[in-house]
Design a protein around this motif. Structure first.
Motif, short mmCIF file in Angstrom:
data_model
loop_
_atom_site.label_atom_id
_atom_site.label_comp_id
_atom_site.label_asym_id
_atom_site.label_seq_id
_atom_site.Cartn_x
_atom_site.Cartn_y
_atom_site.Cartn_z
N SER A 11 15.66 38.94 24.75
CA SER A 11 14.36 40.00 24.22
C SER A 11 12.77 39.53 25.26
O SER A 11 13.44 38.79 26.17
N ARG A 12 12.52 40.48 24.79
CA ARG A 12 11.57 40.67 26.05
C ARG A 12 9.97 39.18 25.57
O ARG A 12 9.45 39.22 26.86
N TRP A 13 9.95 38.82 24.67
CA TRP A 13 9.36 37.62 24.40
C TRP A 13 9.42 36.52 23.66
O TRP A 13 8.63 35.72 23.88
N GLY A 14 10.72 36.63 23.72
CA GLY A 14 10.99 35.49 22.76
C GLY A 14 11.42 34.35 23.64
O GLY A 14 11.50 34.17 24.80
N ARG A 15 12.86 33.29 23.38
CA ARG A 15 12.90 31.92 23.88
C ARG A 15 14.01 32.73 24.73
O ARG A 15 15.33 33.55 23.65
N ALA A 16 14.41 32.94 25.99
CA ALA A 16 15.94 33.45 26.09
C ALA A 16 16.59 32.17 26.73
O ALA A 16 15.84 31.05 27.45
N ALA A 18 20.17 30.67 28.70
CA ALA A 18 21.27 31.17 29.40
C ALA A 18 22.51 30.75 29.06
O ALA A 18 23.58 31.63 29.59
N SER B 64 8.54 28.77 31.45
CA SER B 64 7.78 28.03 30.32
C SER B 64 6.78 27.15 31.39
O SER B 64 5.90 26.79 31.67
N LYS B 67 4.76 28.26 34.03
CA LYS B 67 3.58 29.93 33.47
C LYS B 67 2.59 29.30 34.25
O LYS B 67 1.64 30.61 34.62
N LEU B 79 -3.79 30.19 30.63
CA LEU B 79 -2.55 30.60 29.43
C LEU B 79 -3.16 31.29 28.67
O LEU B 79 -2.82 32.25 27.64
N PRO B 97 5.82 41.59 27.29
CA PRO B 97 5.35 40.15 28.42
C PRO B 97 7.15 39.92 28.62
O PRO B 97 8.33 40.83 28.22
N PRO B 98 6.98 39.79 29.40
CA PRO B 98 8.13 39.62 30.36
C PRO B 98 9.04 38.50 29.34
O PRO B 98 8.38 37.52 28.43
N GLN B 99 10.23 37.68 29.47
CA GLN B 99 10.75 38.17 29.49
C GLN B 99 10.93 36.31 29.37
O GLN B 99 10.22 35.66 30.02
N GLN B 100 10.95 35.04 27.71
CA GLN B 100 10.66 33.81 28.28
C GLN B 100 11.63 33.55 28.65
O GLN B 100 12.37 33.53 27.61
N SER B 101 11.68 31.72 29.08
CA SER B 101 12.95 31.43 29.79
C SER B 101 12.28 30.01 29.60
O SER B 101 11.25 29.84 30.81
N ASP B 102 13.59 28.75 29.19
CA ASP B 102 12.86 27.20 29.26
C ASP B 102 12.50 26.72 30.26
O ASP B 102 12.57 25.59 30.70
N ALA B 105 16.75 26.61 35.42
CA ALA B 105 18.39 26.68 35.21
C ALA B 105 18.50 28.02 34.51
O ALA B 105 19.83 28.82 34.83
N ASP B 106 18.16 28.14 33.39
CA ASP B 106 17.72 29.74 32.63
C ASP B 106 17.75 30.40 33.93
O ASP B 106 18.23 31.89 33.68
N GLN B 109 20.30 31.46 35.82
CA GLN B 109 21.35 32.44 35.54
C GLN B 109 21.38 33.55 35.64
O GLN B 109 21.81 34.52 36.07
N LEU B 110 20.16 33.63 35.04
CA LEU B 110 19.37 35.07 34.51
C LEU B 110 19.78 36.32 36.07
O LEU B 110 19.68 37.33 35.50
#
Lengths: 423, 138
Positions: A11-16, A18, B64, B67, B79, B97-102, B105-106, B109-110
């Motif tokens: 998703s472009r702004w949702g949580r992604a 891996a 996140s 950020k 923010l 917006p950009p994709q959000q990653s937590d 490590a994620d 991988q991406l």
């Protein structure tokens, strides 16, 4: 074309995540649709709760990482000291805020659903509930479009789109996006349309480290504006087209725009009925009022500049709208400066609107507004605002409601409190 | 005198404190991109123009945990200001917006799975499986 090979839908702004997409936390559809069906305070309460619970990023995925849900809203109260006439935010509002407190002028709630098919192709649907033409908060379909980006330099959209007539016009209900409680009424309040049903194309070209952007759009539209509480003009817009040229350099964004609106205008309400019913005169209200207001063909020219660097934000715009009536034109503009200190952004603003024609009459508008206010960011999705406007009216025209017949202008003090949120 | 004193103070601090942690903008080693200017990074992460210097589509990813530091270093904004900026673009239907990653490590991988993806990490945690194309001092 180079295909993107992402291992999984993102998703472009949702949580992604891996790992497995299916493991993403799902917000059940039922909850969302149930909430959307609620009206009034229930929906607002739900949205506020949502805003308070979500993290620093806004928007959330709904089970499928390609499907996102997000929204925005404003809870606001306005206080007027003006006993002779009622304050409105824009000419789509039939009734205004009279002397004392009122909550309906600026309170609103919007929600958006987006679905991404590929990195190039997605769809967006957005609804908005605000006090509008009907005199109620009935939700309206703001946008519903397909967006295709074959290349970072080209974007095509088709469907129901925001009317991007000048800078910030297509985000004027998104309170969280600006510092003011509402965009300056003198400048944004006379806009006739919110959306167009049609298509647009945007080209972006880098020039050194600057960007040049050209947007062209065309479509049709409809809307209803109020001239007084007893008289509205229904616009059946068979052609609206125009374009913007933007130049972005460092913190600056400059824009020139041009728009044409061709419509059949149908006047409604007790005033129109009275003209139609004058015995023996055989008058047609649309002809009579059409001659008075001349809204059937409108041409808009706009210049705008936005500055945004570190703590400083500046917005300045001017617009000239030409109407067919007696060489009539609506000139408006504003300048606003804000300076952020930690979580607080105080700002000052000056705005002005004046209509001119070769045949001046009681519908002419002439006023200017001095505003001072502050935005306080409670959280990264919640902002509290306070704003004080001193409005100097020479001729109220159709920017005020329920005006006493012997009131031809004067000073008004408007105090507004607003809570803006996104989720 | 003052300048000398400032210099001495600065040198002492530089020795006494660990190297201040900068933020590194990273891409996959498979990416054709070797370096990025600050204005290119702003264009990509702020959704103004998402093209990599090699002509490919850029796919920015926000992390996140980093950020707030990243946007402070990139555009000197917090923010709330970044969300306010995106609220205008998202709810006018102009950009996403950009994709959000937590987690880091994620992000790793991406990025290793996509030559067009870019994100940011703490400079101190840079490893060989990611290429640093821009370092932002804090």
């Amino acid at each position: 074309m180079r295909r993107l090979c992402i291992a999984r839908p993102i998703s472009r702004w949702g949580r992604a995540r891996a790992d497995d997409v299916r493991a993403a936390p799902a917000r059940p559809f039922g909850v969302v649709w149930g909430a959307l069906r609620l009206t009034g305070s229930g929906l607002l309460a739900w949205a506020l709760l949502s805003a308070a619970l979500t993290s620093a990023a806004f928007g959330q995925t709904l089970g499928d990482e390609r499907l996102t849900f997000s929204g925005f809203g404003t809870l606001a109260a306005v206080h007027s000291n003006q006993e002779n006439t009622d304050f409105i935010r824009d000419i789509s509002q039939r009734e205004g805020a009279g002397e004392g407190w009122s909550g309906k002028t600026d309170t609103l709630l919007g929600a958006q659903l987006g679905y991404r098919f590929t990195d190039e192709l997605d769809v967006v649907v957005q609804g908005l509930s605000r006090y509008q033409e009907s005199g109620h908060f009935e939700p309206e379909l703001s946008w519903a479009f397909v967006r295709y980006r074959p290349d970072p330099a080209v974007q095509l959209r088709a469907g129901r789109l925001g009317w991007d007539v000048y800078q910030l016009a297509d985000s004027r209900y998104v309170g969280y996006a600006y510092n003011w409680v509402r965009p300056p009424v003198d400048h944004f309040g006379t806009l006739q349309l919110t959306h167009i049903d049609g298509a647009d194309v945007t080209f972006t070209q880098p020039v050194g480290s600057d960007l040049v952007r050209l947007k062209l759009y065309a479509g049709r539209s409809d809307s209803e504006i109020y001239l007084t509480e007893g008289l509205s003009a229904e616009f059946d817009v068979d052609q609206v087209y125009g374009g913007n040229l933007d130049y972005e350099t460092g913190p600056w964004r400059f824009r020139v725009s041009y728009t044409q609106v061709h419509s059949d205008v149908d006047f409604r309400g007790p005033v129109a009925d009275q003209i139609d019913s004058i015995p023996f005169a055989n008058l047609d209200a649309n002809n009579v009022l059409g001659d008075v207001f001349g809204f059937d063909r409108i041409t808009l020219f706009s210049l705008g500049a936005l500055y945004d660097r570190g703590p400083v934000t500046v917005q300045a715009m001017v617009n000239r709208s030409k109407v067919t009536r007696h060489d009539g034109q609506i000139d408006s503009g504003f300048v606003s400066v804000g300076y952020r200190v930690e979580r607080v952004t105080p700002y000052v603003m000056f705005s002005k609107v004046k209509t001119t024609s070769t045949n001046p009459d009681g519908s002419d508008i002439d006023q200017q507004t001095y505003s001072v206010g502050a935005r306080y960011d409670i959280a990264a999705n919640l902002a509290l605002k306070a704003q004080f406007d001193r409005i100097d009216t020479q001729s109220p025209g159709f920017l005020w409601r329920d005006t006493d017949s012997d009131w031809n202008g004067g000073w008004s003090s408007i105090f507004s409190l607003g809570l803006d949120f996104i989720f | 005198m003052n300048r000398v004193r400032t210099f001495l103070l600065a040198s002492t601090l530089a020795v006494a404190l660990p190297v201040s942690a900068d933020i590194a903008v990273v891409v996959s080693p498979d990416s054709g991109v070797t370096t990025l200017t600050r204005s290119e990074a702003i264009n990509i992460f702020m959704g103004r123009y998402r093209k990599l210097p090699n002509g490919d589509l850029a796919l920015p990813i926000d992390q996140s945990t980093l950020k707030a530091r990243f946007y402070r270093a990139l555009v000197d904004k917090d923010l709330a200001e970044i969300n306010s900026y995106w609220a205008r673009l998202v709810f006018s239907g102009e950009a996403s917006p950009p994709q959000q990653s937590d987690s880091a490590a994620d992000v790793r991988q991406l990025i290793t799975h996509n030559a067009n993806a870019l994100s940011y990490i703490d400079s101190a945690s840079a490893t060989d499986d990611m290429r640093v194309v821009l370092t932002l001092g804090e």
